[in-house]
Scaffold this active site. Structure first.
Site, PDB file in Angstrom:
ATOM      1  CG  LEU A  62      -1.623  -1.269   1.616  1.00  0.00           C
ATOM      2  CD1 LEU A  62      -2.456  -1.076   2.871  1.00  0.00           C
ATOM      3  CD2 LEU A  62      -2.494  -1.732   0.461  1.00  0.00           C
ATOM      4  CB  SER A 107      -5.439   4.579  -7.464  1.00  0.00           C
ATOM      5  OG  SER A 107      -6.162   5.788  -7.504  1.00  0.00           O
ATOM      6  CD  GLU A 109      -6.763  10.591  -9.162  1.00  0.00           C
ATOM      7  OE1 GLU A 109      -6.013  11.218  -9.913  1.00  0.00           O
ATOM      8  OE2 GLU A 109      -7.912  10.971  -8.888  1.00  0.00           O
ATOM      9  CE1 TYR A 131      -0.972   7.709  -5.768  1.00  0.00           C
ATOM     10  CE2 TYR A 131      -2.985   8.053  -7.049  1.00  0.00           C
ATOM     11  CZ  TYR A 131      -2.297   7.390  -6.056  1.00  0.00           C
ATOM     12  OH  TYR A 131      -2.925   6.398  -5.342  1.00  0.00           O
ATOM     13  CE  LYS A 135      -0.697   3.962  -5.984  1.00  0.00           C
ATOM     14  NZ  LYS A 135      -0.407   2.847  -5.077  1.00  0.00           N
ATOM     15  CG  ASN A 160     -11.311   9.227  -3.835  1.00  0.00           C
ATOM     16  OD1 ASN A 160     -11.368   8.730  -4.954  1.00  0.00           O
ATOM     17  ND2 ASN A 160     -10.794  10.397  -3.599  1.00  0.00           N
ATOM     18  N   GLY A 167      -5.150  11.525   6.153  1.00  0.00           N
ATOM     19  CA  GLY A 167      -4.220  12.651   6.272  1.00  0.00           C
ATOM     20  C   GLY A 167      -4.962  13.969   6.060  1.00  0.00           C
ATOM     21  CB  VAL A 171     -10.767  17.258  -0.564  1.00  0.00           C
ATOM     22  CG1 VAL A 171     -11.743  16.139  -0.908  1.00  0.00           C
ATOM     23  CG2 VAL A 171     -11.442  18.600  -0.605  1.00  0.00           C
ATOM     24  N   PRO A 261      -3.405  21.112 -12.233  1.00  0.00           N
ATOM     25  CG  PRO A 261      -1.088  21.076 -12.463  1.00  0.00           C
ATOM     26  CD  PRO A 261      -2.193  20.721 -11.515  1.00  0.00           C
TER      27      PRO A 261
HETATM   28  N1  GDD Z   1      -6.730  17.755  -1.483  1.00  0.00           N
HETATM   29  C1  GDD Z   1      -7.573  18.717  -1.893  1.00  0.00           C
HETATM   30  N2  GDD Z   1      -7.527  19.945  -1.296  1.00  0.00           N
HETATM   31  N3  GDD Z   1      -8.470  18.424  -2.870  1.00  0.00           N
HETATM   32  C2  GDD Z   1      -9.339  19.411  -3.244  1.00  0.00           C
HETATM   33  C3  GDD Z   1      -9.330  20.674  -2.669  1.00  0.00           C
HETATM   34  C4  GDD Z   1      -8.375  20.965  -1.654  1.00  0.00           C
HETATM   35  O1  GDD Z   1      -8.302  22.063  -1.110  1.00  0.00           O
HETATM   36  N4  GDD Z   1     -10.334  21.400  -3.232  1.00  0.00           N
HETATM   37  C5  GDD Z   1     -10.940  20.610  -4.124  1.00  0.00           C
HETATM   38  N5  GDD Z   1     -10.338  19.400  -4.150  1.00  0.00           N
HETATM   39  C6  GDD Z   1     -10.694  18.282  -5.036  1.00  0.00           C
HETATM   40  C7  GDD Z   1      -9.518  17.756  -5.861  1.00  0.00           C
HETATM   41  O2  GDD Z   1      -9.256  18.609  -6.969  1.00  0.00           O
HETATM   42  C8  GDD Z   1     -10.048  16.376  -6.245  1.00  0.00           C
HETATM   43  O3  GDD Z   1     -10.863  16.477  -7.384  1.00  0.00           O
HETATM   44  C9  GDD Z   1     -10.930  15.973  -5.049  1.00  0.00           C
HETATM   45  O4  GDD Z   1     -11.117  17.160  -4.272  1.00  0.00           O
HETATM   46  C10 GDD Z   1     -10.347  14.880  -4.156  1.00  0.00           C
HETATM   47  O5  GDD Z   1      -9.013  15.216  -3.845  1.00  0.00           O
HETATM   48  P1  GDD Z   1      -8.172  14.365  -2.751  1.00  0.00           P
HETATM   49  O6  GDD Z   1      -8.944  14.237  -1.496  1.00  0.00           O
HETATM   50  O7  GDD Z   1      -6.814  14.984  -2.667  1.00  0.00           O
HETATM   51  O8  GDD Z   1      -8.115  12.882  -3.339  1.00  0.00           O
HETATM   52  P2  GDD Z   1      -7.862  12.321  -4.833  1.00  0.00           P
HETATM   53  O9  GDD Z   1      -9.203  11.929  -5.389  1.00  0.00           O
HETATM   54  O10 GDD Z   1      -7.027  13.242  -5.618  1.00  0.00           O
HETATM   55  O11 GDD Z   1      -6.986  11.023  -4.555  1.00  0.00           O
HETATM   56  C11 GDD Z   1      -7.272  10.134  -3.470  1.00  0.00           C
HETATM   57  O12 GDD Z   1      -8.046   9.044  -3.909  1.00  0.00           O
HETATM   58  C12 GDD Z   1      -7.408   8.164  -4.843  1.00  0.00           C
HETATM   59  C13 GDD Z   1      -8.365   7.030  -5.165  1.00  0.00           C
HETATM   60  O13 GDD Z   1      -9.119   7.406  -6.255  1.00  0.00           O
HETATM   61  C14 GDD Z   1      -5.928   9.682  -2.892  1.00  0.00           C
HETATM   62  O14 GDD Z   1      -6.157   8.931  -1.715  1.00  0.00           O
HETATM   63  C15 GDD Z   1      -5.180   8.795  -3.875  1.00  0.00           C
HETATM   64  O15 GDD Z   1      -3.984   8.314  -3.278  1.00  0.00           O
HETATM   65  C16 GDD Z   1      -6.101   7.615  -4.257  1.00  0.00           C
HETATM   66  O16 GDD Z   1      -5.459   6.793  -5.185  1.00  0.00           O
END
Ligand code: GDD
Length: 316
Positions: A62, A107, A109, A131, A135, A160, A167, A171, A261
């Protein structure tokens, strides 16, 4: 794994072993029941040494640089760690423990710019970040070790998965921890990027059960694990703020710094295979997940105000 009677070993970097007070907060309650070994995904010899000393039956790989936004800031480290780290794990197991079952944390992603909705095991990959690309490479490495060397290398494609141990940069936790601080009068606003992004959010507790089931299957295969419900970041905010009687529109501010981006706009998984073949089903729904995370963060904030050690843990 402990509750199933497994002997559990984990790899941790030496810097973490030297700073247990801060680095092991999330596993503090388990430290006397797991065996930790110093090793790094960046060093093949360190992984080889650990694998050579113990006769492992199952390996859950993991570890990764898992924050998508950071992978844009430093794509090189993300690729080095995630791709080579996976390759090192597989190579060491092939050499020393070819019978060990291997789980790769793929993932959602990897689907990125999705070509069909909902996404399933056969949906083509179109990753949108370093990322996501790393993966896809790990996923293909795992499949190649299966096909080339006959190893039991299985791939979960997890959407997700969240919870009170998430952490603070992701979001969901960013939202729930800030909601708790706003409620306690310690913060006045929440700065976010794209509120319209859609994700399929489930509870990590349910998803680790799926990982275990994937390795108990009679063949190494690919499995999508998802709640099959999608919600926007905005909906997550609305629910989290309403949990403490507040209106998110009064506190959430849009901040360009948190846009990516290249964004993955919308993800939702089709979990038919894992449900029918492995009998997996989630026990949490979206609102239960949000509630648990907010309630936990309220407790953390209250215990910090009272000078108690902060508790990070689930309720069930
Ligand atoms: N982190 C973050 N912070 N994300 C934001 C924010 C912010 O302030 N505002 C909006 N978002 C949006 C991001 O642009 C994204 O579309 C969504 O919230 C989720 O972001 P994250 O919580 O950072 O997770 P993730 O979807 O990019 O990735 C997570 O899930 C994946 C599984 O699909 C991570 O845990 C990855 O490691 C995992 O593979």
């Amino acid at each position: 794994m402990l509750s199933l009677g497994y002997e559990v070993h984990g790899l941790v970097r030496r810097v973490a072993l030297e700073d247990p007070e801060r680095r092991f907060t999330r596993i503090a309650h388990l430290l006397d029941r797991v065996q930790l070994h110093a090793a790094s995904l960046e060093s093949y010899p360190s992984i080889f040494a650990v694998v050579s000393h113990h006769d492992f039956d199952e390996c859950y790989h993991l570890a990764a640089q898992s924050f998508v936004a950071e992978s844009f800031a430093d794509g090189f480290s993300t690729m080095n760690t995630n791709i080579n780290g996976t390759h090192y794990m597989l190579a060491a197991l092939r050499e020393l423990r070819p019978q060990c079952r291997f789980y790769f944390a793929g993932s959602s992603e990897m689907f990125g710019l999705v070509s069909e909705t909902p996404q399933r095991e056969t949906t083509p990959f179109h990753p949108r970040s370093p990322y996501g690309i790393s993966k896809v490479a790990g996923f293909e490495l795992s499949r190649n070790y299966r096909e080339a060397y006959g190893m039991f290398a299985a791939n979960g494609i997890l959407f997700n998965h969240e919870g009170p141990r998430r952490g603070f940069e992701f979001v969901t936790r960013k939202i729930t921890s800030t909601v708790a601080r706003i409620k306690a009068g310690q913060a006045t606003e929440l700065r976010l990027g794209n509120l319209e992004a859609r994700r399929d959010w489930g509870h990590a507790k349910d998803y680790v059960r799926a990982m275990h089931l994937i390795l108990q299957h009679d063949r190494p295969e690919e499995f999508v694990v998802a709640s099959s419900e999608s919600h926007t970041v905005r909906e997550f905010c609305e629910l989290a703020f309403s949990e403490v009687g507040l209106d998110y529109r009064e506190y959430v501010r849009i901040d360009e710094r948190f846009y990516r981006p290249a964004e993955v706009e919308s993800l939702v998984g089709d979990a038919t295979k894992v449900r029918t073949v492995l009998g997996w089903h989630p026990t949490y729904n979206f609102s239960e997940l949000v509630r648990e995370m907010v309630q936990n963060d309220l407790k953390v904030v209250l215990s910090q105000t009272a000078g108690l050690p902060a508790a990070i843990g689930g309720q069930r």
